[in-house]
Each structure stands twice: as structure tokens, then as C-alpha cells.
Motif scaffolding. Structure first.
Motif, PDB file in Angstrom:
ATOM      1  N   LEU A 130       0.871  -1.173   0.000  1.00 45.17           N
ATOM      2  CA  LEU A 130       0.000   0.000   0.000  1.00 45.17           C
ATOM      3  C   LEU A 130       0.911   1.226   0.000  1.00 45.17           C
ATOM      4  N   HIS A 131       0.675   2.148  -0.933  1.00 44.12           N
ATOM      5  CA  HIS A 131       1.441   3.391  -1.008  1.00 44.12           C
ATOM      6  C   HIS A 131       0.535   4.536  -0.564  1.00 44.12           C
ATOM      7  N   SER A 132       1.082   5.426   0.250  1.00 43.99           N
ATOM      8  CA  SER A 132       0.319   6.596   0.688  1.00 43.99           C
ATOM      9  C   SER A 132       1.196   7.831   0.583  1.00 43.99           C
ATOM     10  N   PHE A 133       0.571   8.972   0.810  1.00 40.86           N
ATOM     11  CA  PHE A 133       1.250  10.258   0.716  1.00 40.86           C
ATOM     12  C   PHE A 133       1.156  10.974   2.066  1.00 40.86           C
ATOM     13  N   ASP A 134       1.943  12.033   2.231  1.00 40.42           N
ATOM     14  CA  ASP A 134       1.883  12.815   3.458  1.00 40.42           C
ATOM     15  C   ASP A 134       0.465  13.355   3.667  1.00 40.42           C
ATOM     16  N   PRO A 135       0.027  13.474   4.919  1.00 40.25           N
ATOM     17  CA  PRO A 135      -1.303  14.044   5.190  1.00 40.25           C
ATOM     18  C   PRO A 135      -1.446  15.432   4.549  1.00 40.25           C
ATOM     19  N   GLY A 136      -2.566  15.656   3.903  1.00 39.21           N
ATOM     20  CA  GLY A 136      -2.849  16.939   3.275  1.00 39.21           C
ATOM     21  C   GLY A 136      -2.325  17.106   1.865  1.00 39.21           C
ATOM     22  N   PHE A 137      -1.438  16.216   1.414  1.00 38.95           N
ATOM     23  CA  PHE A 137      -0.841  16.355   0.079  1.00 38.95           C
ATOM     24  C   PHE A 137      -1.895  16.262  -1.030  1.00 38.95           C
ATOM     25  N   ILE A 138      -2.706  15.239  -1.002  1.00 45.02           N
ATOM     26  CA  ILE A 138      -3.724  15.065  -2.045  1.00 45.02           C
ATOM     27  C   ILE A 138      -4.744  16.200  -1.978  1.00 45.02           C
ATOM     28  N   ASP A 139      -5.155  16.600  -0.784  1.00 45.55           N
ATOM     29  CA  ASP A 139      -6.105  17.706  -0.643  1.00 45.55           C
ATOM     30  C   ASP A 139      -5.534  18.998  -1.234  1.00 45.55           C
ATOM     31  N   ALA A 141      -3.360  19.189  -3.675  1.00 45.96           N
ATOM     32  CA  ALA A 141      -3.374  19.022  -5.134  1.00 45.96           C
ATOM     33  C   ALA A 141      -4.785  19.248  -5.679  1.00 45.96           C
ATOM     34  N   VAL A 142      -5.777  18.693  -5.001  1.00 46.67           N
ATOM     35  CA  VAL A 142      -7.173  18.853  -5.429  1.00 46.67           C
ATOM     36  C   VAL A 142      -7.572  20.332  -5.418  1.00 46.67           C
ATOM     37  N   ALA A 143      -7.042  21.096  -4.483  1.00 45.85           N
ATOM     38  CA  ALA A 143      -7.394  22.512  -4.361  1.00 45.85           C
ATOM     39  C   ALA A 143      -6.989  23.330  -5.586  1.00 45.85           C
ATOM     40  N   VAL A 144      -5.997  22.863  -6.342  1.00 45.92           N
ATOM     41  CA  VAL A 144      -5.560  23.595  -7.542  1.00 45.92           C
ATOM     42  C   VAL A 144      -5.935  22.867  -8.834  1.00 45.92           C
ATOM     43  N   LEU A 145      -6.704  21.815  -8.724  1.00 50.09           N
ATOM     44  CA  LEU A 145      -7.129  21.019  -9.876  1.00 50.09           C
ATOM     45  C   LEU A 145      -8.072  21.819 -10.770  1.00 50.09           C
ATOM     46  N   GLU A 146      -7.850  21.708 -12.060  1.00 47.84           N
ATOM     47  CA  GLU A 146      -8.711  22.338 -13.054  1.00 47.84           C
ATOM     48  C   GLU A 146      -9.085  21.293 -14.095  1.00 47.84           C
ATOM     49  N   ARG A 147      -9.980  21.637 -15.006  1.00 46.23           N
ATOM     50  CA  ARG A 147     -10.338  20.689 -16.071  1.00 46.23           C
ATOM     51  C   ARG A 147      -9.142  20.439 -16.995  1.00 46.23           C
ATOM     52  N   ARG A 148      -8.346  21.470 -17.267  1.00 43.21           N
ATOM     53  CA  ARG A 148      -7.117  21.339 -18.069  1.00 43.21           C
ATOM     54  C   ARG A 148      -5.956  21.672 -17.153  1.00 43.21           C
ATOM     55  N   ASN A 149      -5.044  20.698 -16.998  1.00 41.18           N
ATOM     56  CA  ASN A 149      -3.987  20.824 -16.002  1.00 41.18           C
ATOM     57  C   ASN A 149      -2.601  20.714 -16.610  1.00 41.18           C
ATOM     58  N   ALA A 150      -1.705  21.588 -16.161  1.00 44.12           N
ATOM     59  CA  ALA A 150      -0.284  21.474 -16.476  1.00 44.12           C
ATOM     60  C   ALA A 150       0.347  20.750 -15.298  1.00 44.12           C
ATOM     61  N   ILE A 151       1.038  19.641 -15.583  1.00 49.11           N
ATOM     62  CA  ILE A 151       1.567  18.797 -14.505  1.00 49.11           C
ATOM     63  C   ILE A 151       3.012  18.407 -14.777  1.00 49.11           C
ATOM     64  N   THR A 152       3.809  18.471 -13.719  1.00 46.48           N
ATOM     65  CA  THR A 152       5.164  17.939 -13.750  1.00 46.48           C
ATOM     66  C   THR A 152       5.312  17.081 -12.512  1.00 46.48           C
ATOM     67  N   VAL A 153       5.704  15.827 -12.718  1.00 51.62           N
ATOM     68  CA  VAL A 153       5.894  14.880 -11.618  1.00 51.62           C
ATOM     69  C   VAL A 153       7.354  14.469 -11.619  1.00 51.62           C
ATOM     70  N   SER A 154       8.003  14.642 -10.465  1.00 52.91           N
ATOM     71  CA  SER A 154       9.395  14.226 -10.302  1.00 52.91           C
ATOM     72  C   SER A 154       9.485  13.362  -9.051  1.00 52.91           C
ATOM     73  N   VAL A 155      10.268  12.294  -9.146  1.00 50.46           N
ATOM     74  CA  VAL A 155      10.454  11.399  -8.003  1.00 50.46           C
ATOM     75  C   VAL A 155      11.942  11.114  -7.865  1.00 50.46           C
ATOM     76  N   THR A 156      12.452  11.300  -6.664  1.00 50.30           N
ATOM     77  CA  THR A 156      13.826  10.938  -6.362  1.00 50.30           C
ATOM     78  C   THR A 156      13.901  10.502  -4.901  1.00 50.30           C
ATOM     79  N   LEU A 169       4.080  21.155  -4.892  1.00 54.14           N
ATOM     80  CA  LEU A 169       3.788  20.385  -3.683  1.00 54.14           C
ATOM     81  C   LEU A 169       4.786  19.246  -3.597  1.00 54.14           C
ATOM     82  N   SER A 170       4.981  18.720  -2.401  1.00 56.35           N
ATOM     83  CA  SER A 170       5.853  17.552  -2.269  1.00 56.35           C
ATOM     84  C   SER A 170       5.356  16.630  -1.164  1.00 56.35           C
ATOM     85  N   SER A 171       5.726  15.367  -1.301  1.00 57.36           N
ATOM     86  CA  SER A 171       5.352  14.344  -0.327  1.00 57.36           C
ATOM     87  C   SER A 171       6.297  13.174  -0.460  1.00 57.36           C
TER      88      SER A 171
END
Length: 179
Positions: A130-139, A141-156, A169-171
Motif C-alpha cells: 500500500l502506497h500513501s502520501f503525506d497528510p494533506g498532500f492530495i487535498d 493538489a485537489v485545491a488547484v485542480l482544473e479541467r485542463r492541467n499542467a503537470i510535472t511529476v518528479s520522483v527521487t 507540492l511535495s510528499s
């Protein structure tokens, strides 16, 4: 696509240093009327964090025989069963028997989700994470969600950096083995 579904687009890039996966993203995601924005955002992140050849979104919550995200090889054989949220133990048992690999991404409290499966029969539970994120991270992200989204995802080093519509945002991506 289900009647009443709302389509969201995500355009940008993925740089997953941990897995050596770098790709341009152009995703069309249908949000089922019964699906929350948090569930959909988690589904998008699961897709990005699991990106490999053969990955696809399933019919989502309206599909009872497929997970939220699915990976098939070139022959059509199911290689990864990727659930989102808090699927029941029977569904995990079923998915684990069908696919080579089963994982879950949740936007909920991971301890409460894990408690749902305690003592339940789940095929090869010791191989499921099971993978989870820091508390509040998804909320956030949802707060800035639009129908058309510019997204950059980086993982290290299991640290996720998400730039969504100009908001960064980070988590940590937390891992919780089932078995």
C-alpha cells in the motif's frame, strides 16, 4: 465513459529518477460521477508512479472486474493490478491471483486502510504494498485542480515533487507492506 463523467486533461512531464523513467504526459481522465476529486488525483499519481509500457486507466469505479489502473504486456496478459483508495480484501485477493504484481495507492489514512484487511484472506498479501502520501498532500493538489492541467511529476529517493498548474507540492511516497 460513464454518463455524467467529467473529463480532465493533464499535460506535462514525468521524471522518475528512482526507476529511470522519463516521459511526456498527455492524459485524458474521465472522473465518474461517484468518484471524488481526491480519488481521481490519486489515480493520476498512481498512473505516473507506475508508468511503464502497457499501462492504462480502466473504466474506473464503474468497472467491477478491473482495478483503477492496469498494465498488460504485448500479448494482453495482465502484469500489474493497481488499485486506488481502499478496495476490499476480496478485490485484492482476486487481483493478486490475476496479475503478476498488485499495489494500492491511497489518499486515505493508511493505518485505517490496512486495518480493513487485517485477518482477511488475500492471495500473496506479503507481496502487496500500500502506497500513501503525506497528510494533506492530495487535498492540496485537489485545491488547484482544473479541467485542463499542467503537470510535472518528479520522483527521487521516494520523494514526490508535483507541480500542478504552477503550484509546487511535495510528499514522501510511503510504503506499507500488507504481509
Amino acid at each position: 465513459m460513464a454518463a455524467g463523467a467529467v473529463v480532465y486533461t493533464f499535460t506535462g512531464s514525468l521524471a522518475d529518477v528512482d526507476r529511470g523513467v522519463y516521459d511526456e504526459l498527455s492524459l485524458r481522465v474521465a472522473r465518474h460521477p461517484s468518484e471524488t476529486d481526491a480519488f481521481m488525483m490519486t489515480r493520476v499519481l498512481a498512473y505516473c508512479l507506475e508508468l511503464e509500457e502497457g499501462i492504462a486507466f480502466s473504466e474506473g469505479v464503474s468497472s467491477t472486474d478491473e482495478p483503477a489502473v492496469i498494465v498488460r504486456d504485448r500479448t494482453g496478459r495482465l502484469t500489474a493490478w493497481i488499485e486506488v483508495g481502499a478496495p476490499d480484501a476480496e478485490r485484492l485477493h482476486f487481483g493478486s491471483k490475476k496479475a503478476d504484481r498488485t499495489v494500492i495507492y491511497t489518499h486515505r489514512d493508511p493505518n485505517k486502510v490496512l486495518a480493513l484487511w487485517a485477518g482477511k484472506k488475500i492471495h500473496e498479501a506479503e507481496r502487496i504494498v500500500l502506497h500513501s502520501f503525506d497528510p494533506g498532500f492530495i487535498d492540496a493538489a485537489v485545491a488547484v485542480l482544473e479541467r485542463r492541467n499542467a503537470i510535472t511529476v518528479s520522483v527521487t529517493e521516494r520523494q514526490l515533487y508535483l507541480d500542478l498548474n504552477g503550484v509546487t507540492l511535495s510528499s514522501v511516497v510511503h510504503d506499507h507492506p500488507l504481509g
